[in-house]
Design an enzyme around this catalytic site. Sequence first.
Site, PDB file in Angstrom:
ATOM      1  N   CYS A   1       0.810  -1.225   0.000  1.00 37.11           N
ATOM      2  CA  CYS A   1       0.000   0.000   0.000  1.00 37.11           C
ATOM      3  C   CYS A   1       0.841   1.272   0.000  1.00 37.11           C
ATOM      4  O   CYS A   1       0.308   2.371   0.103  1.00 37.11           O
ATOM      5  CB  CYS A   1      -0.988  -0.032   1.158  1.00 37.11           C
ATOM      6  SG  CYS A   1      -2.121  -1.408   0.960  1.00 37.11           S
TER       7      CYS A   1
ATOM      8  N   HIS B   1      -1.792   8.224   6.409  1.00 35.86           N
ATOM      9  CA  HIS B   1      -2.122   6.897   5.863  1.00 35.86           C
ATOM     10  C   HIS B   1      -3.523   6.517   6.332  1.00 35.86           C
ATOM     11  O   HIS B   1      -4.347   6.090   5.530  1.00 35.86           O
ATOM     12  CB  HIS B   1      -1.067   5.893   6.321  1.00 35.86           C
ATOM     13  CG  HIS B   1      -1.227   4.536   5.711  1.00 35.86           C
ATOM     14  ND1 HIS B   1      -1.227   4.326   4.351  1.00 35.86           N
ATOM     15  CD2 HIS B   1      -1.408   3.308   6.270  1.00 35.86           C
ATOM     16  CE1 HIS B   1      -1.396   3.038   4.104  1.00 35.86           C
ATOM     17  NE2 HIS B   1      -1.515   2.405   5.240  1.00 35.86           N
TER      18      HIS B   1
ATOM     19  N   HIS C   1      -9.987   2.421   1.251  1.00 37.31           N
ATOM     20  CA  HIS C   1      -8.550   2.247   1.043  1.00 37.31           C
ATOM     21  C   HIS C   1      -8.342   1.665  -0.349  1.00 37.31           C
ATOM     22  O   HIS C   1      -8.716   0.523  -0.613  1.00 37.31           O
ATOM     23  CB  HIS C   1      -8.001   1.311   2.122  1.00 37.31           C
ATOM     24  CG  HIS C   1      -6.514   1.191   2.131  1.00 37.31           C
ATOM     25  ND1 HIS C   1      -5.704   1.789   1.182  1.00 37.31           N
ATOM     26  CD2 HIS C   1      -5.665   0.535   2.988  1.00 37.31           C
ATOM     27  CE1 HIS C   1      -4.440   1.514   1.456  1.00 37.31           C
ATOM     28  NE2 HIS C   1      -4.387   0.750   2.539  1.00 37.31           N
TER      29      HIS C   1
END
Lengths: 402, 397
Positions: free
Chosen positions: A160, A293, A330
Site C-alpha cells: 500500500c 495513511h 482504502h
Amino acid sequence: MTRRVVVTGCGVVTPAGSDLVTFWSTIMRGQCRIEPLRQFSFRDFDSLVGGEVVLPPEDELGADGYRARCLALTLAATRRAVEHAALPGGVAFRERTGAVIGTTLGEERQVGDLSDRFRAEGDGAIDAGFFSRSDNHRLSSEVAKRHGFGGPVVVGAGACSSGNAAIAIAYDVIRMGAADCMIAGAADTLVRSIYCGFFRMGALSKSVCRPYDKNRDGVSFGEGAGALVLEDYDAAVRRGARIHAEIAGFGVSNDAHHITAPDPTGNGFTRAIRQALATTGTPLEAVDYVSAHGTGTVYSDLCESRALHAVFGDRARSIPMSSIKSMMGHTNGAASAIEAVACVLALEHQAVPPTANLVEQDPECAIDCVPNEGRRAKVKTCLSLSAGFGGFNACLVVRGVA
Amino acid sequence: VSAVVEITGVGLLTPLGDGREQVASALCAGQSALVPSLEAGGTGLAAIVDFEASKYANVRGLRLYNRTTRLAICAAKLALTDAMVDPTSVAPEELGLLMASTYGHLDVLLDYDRSLVESGLLRTNAALMPLAIPSAPGAMVALAFGAKAFSMTLCDSTSSSLDAIGLGARWVLEGRARACLVVAAFSASPELVRVVDRAGALAAKGDVRPFDRRASGAGLGEGAAAFVLERADHASKRGAASRGRVHGYGAAFAGKQTESKAALERACAGALRAADVSAERISLVSAGASGVPALDRAEAEALASVLGADASRVPTIAVKGALGETFDAAGAIQSVVALSSLQERRAPPIARLDEPEVPRLRYLKEEAVVDRGLALVTSIAADGTSTALVLSHGDDR
C-alpha cells in the site's frame, strides 16, 4: 547538477470523482462514497461495501478491448494527467518520457477469472492472451504505448506504499537524467481475496472506515487510480508548462517486523518521515499539512499517530492531518498516488481536506485530523504518508512553487 | 563519492549449480539444463532438481513459503554470506532490499483464490492472503534478513532484475541504505508453464537456439541470483572484497516491435553515458536472447549498431540457451555470468547456435578468452522494454 522535479499534470479516477474538480469538491465536503458494492458479491458475506469508480465508456476497456479493470483505471488516470499537463507530441520529447506505475494487487481479477474458468473448463480455459493480460508490467507498458513514450517503463509493488514508491522512482529517474518527464501513478481494483483476507484478520470494517475514531473497527476498501506528470523543472519552464507543485523528495523505510502488522513502536514510519524531511531540507515547522495513511484499523492508526508524535512532538497535535480514505475507502497501492494529487490540490486551493465519518476522536490518536469538513489553510509544504503490508513505508514531500 | 557502486556479494542458484564458479564451468563445458519436459507439455524446462532450501538458509517459516520465495531467500543468504554482511557489519536500518518478481506470487494467489471459492472463507488458510500479492516474495526476504532501510519489488518481467540493480545502485549512492540487497527469482510453477506455453512463445522439445536462424522459441528455466551493492567508501571501510562493479544503467521503451532495436540502442547509450565510457571499452556482451526470433533479431541488430566497428571483436554470450528464460531472474543471472567471465577471463558458448541470423556480432560457439574490461548486459522484452547495464570485474582473490 541537481535537477528539480515538478508536477505539471494530475489525473484521478476515484469513487469521489474522476475529474479534479469533482474529486476536490467531494472530498472537501467530507462526502463518503463507500457504499454497497455493485461489482461483485461473495457467498460468505451478506453484503459488502466499497468505494467504486464509475468509468465513462471510453475508459472502460483496456487497450486490447479486454476488461482488465486495473489497466483500465491506470489508462484513465494517466490519460487525464497527460491531458492536464498538455504534454507536447514531438518524438524527441516522448523519447525522453517514461512511466512508473505502482500497484498492490495488479491484475488480480484476471487470476480470479482464470481460477473460475479452470474449474469450469479445465486447461482449455487458458487462452493465448492470458499471460500478457495478467502481467502487471502491462500497467506501465500500455501507458507508454498509448502515449508514445520511449523512456524508462517500470512497475513497482510496495504493497500500500506503491503509489508513493512509484513517484519516488520516477523522481529519481528524472534526477539522474535518464528522462526529462515521467508519468508516475498507481492503480488498484476491488477483489474478493482482499475482502476475505481482511475479514479473517478482523481488520475489515463492519460499516464504513472511521480513521482516528475511538470506535473505528477496520478498513473499507475502494478502487481507483492517481497519476502525476513529473518533469525536470528547467525543461518544464522551457516548454512553458504550468507548474502545479514540486516533488521535493521522499523518505523510505521498512519495518521488517511482521508480514501484516506494523511495528507497534512506529519506529519504521518515524525513520521514513525523518528521511523525507532531512533529505529535502524541510524543517518540522515548515510542514503545513500531512496527508495521513489513516486506514481506520485500531493498530495502524495508533502506530501512525505515535510516529507523528515522535517526529513532530507536541506540534503533531496542531498540524492538520487527514485521511481521505475515509471517503473513498482504502484503494491499496493507488491510495498514496491519489493522496499525492490531493496534496497538489491542497497547495493550489490553499485548503486541506477532512477525515470523514469521525464521531468521537480516539484520545490516543492526538492529532488534528480535520474532522468531517475541509478547511481553508495556508499550505506551502505537504507531507504524504503511506505504509504497506510487509512494513514498507514511503513518505513524500510536496511543495508549492513560487 | 564515485558514481561506481561495488558489488560485494553474489548469490546464484541455477539448474547447473549454486555457485558462480560451478555454473561458469558447466556453461563453458557446453552443458545445457534445458530438457523436454512432460510437465511443460513437451517444451523445454530447465528446473532445479532436488532443491532443498534448508541447505542454504535457516529461516523461520521457510518451508511455508512458495518456491520462488524460497529460491529468493536462499540466493539472498548466499550473497549476504559472500559479502560478510550481518547485523554486526551492517545495521538492519542500513540494509535495503530490492526484489525482482513479477510472477513470484501467482501460484499462491491461485491456491488462495481457488480455496476461497471451493472451500469457503472460513476453511481457507487466511495466512495465504498476504503472500498472494506481488510484493510478498520481497517482503519475506526483507523480513528474513531484517532489511529495514527499504523493501520494494519491481515487476518488469525480463527487465526486473536489471531495473532493480540500477535502482539499488542509485539508492546506495544517495545514502538511502549502506548496503542494498538486490534479489531476483523465478520458478516455473505448473500453472505458469501452461500459461506461457499457451502464449505460443516456447520452442518444441527444448530446442532453444538464441540468435540462430532456426530459432523457434524459448524454453522456461528457473533460478535466482542476488547481489549486495555498496558505495565504494563504505565497502572499503569494512574491508569488503569487490566481486564486481556497477558503472551504468539505462532503460528505454518501444511501443511497436519494429522499434525494439532503436529502444535497446537508447538503453545501451544511456548505460554507457551513465558509466561515462564509450562502446570501445566493452569487452563482453551478456545478451538476453532467448530464442524468440523477433526479439533476438532486434537485440542483435541493436548490439551491432551500439558496438559499431567493435561488433566483430567483442564476444557475445547468451545463457538462456542453456538455462532457459527465467524472466525476473534473467538479467541478474546474465550479470553474474558476465562478472565470472571477466574475472576468469573466459566466456561460455551459446548453446545450440549453428548459424546466426544477424551475422555481424562475434557470437561464441565455444569457450573463448575474454579481455578484462567492461561487460554490457542487455535485456529486451516482448512488451517493448529494453534495459542495459555496464559492469566490471572485481578484485582478484
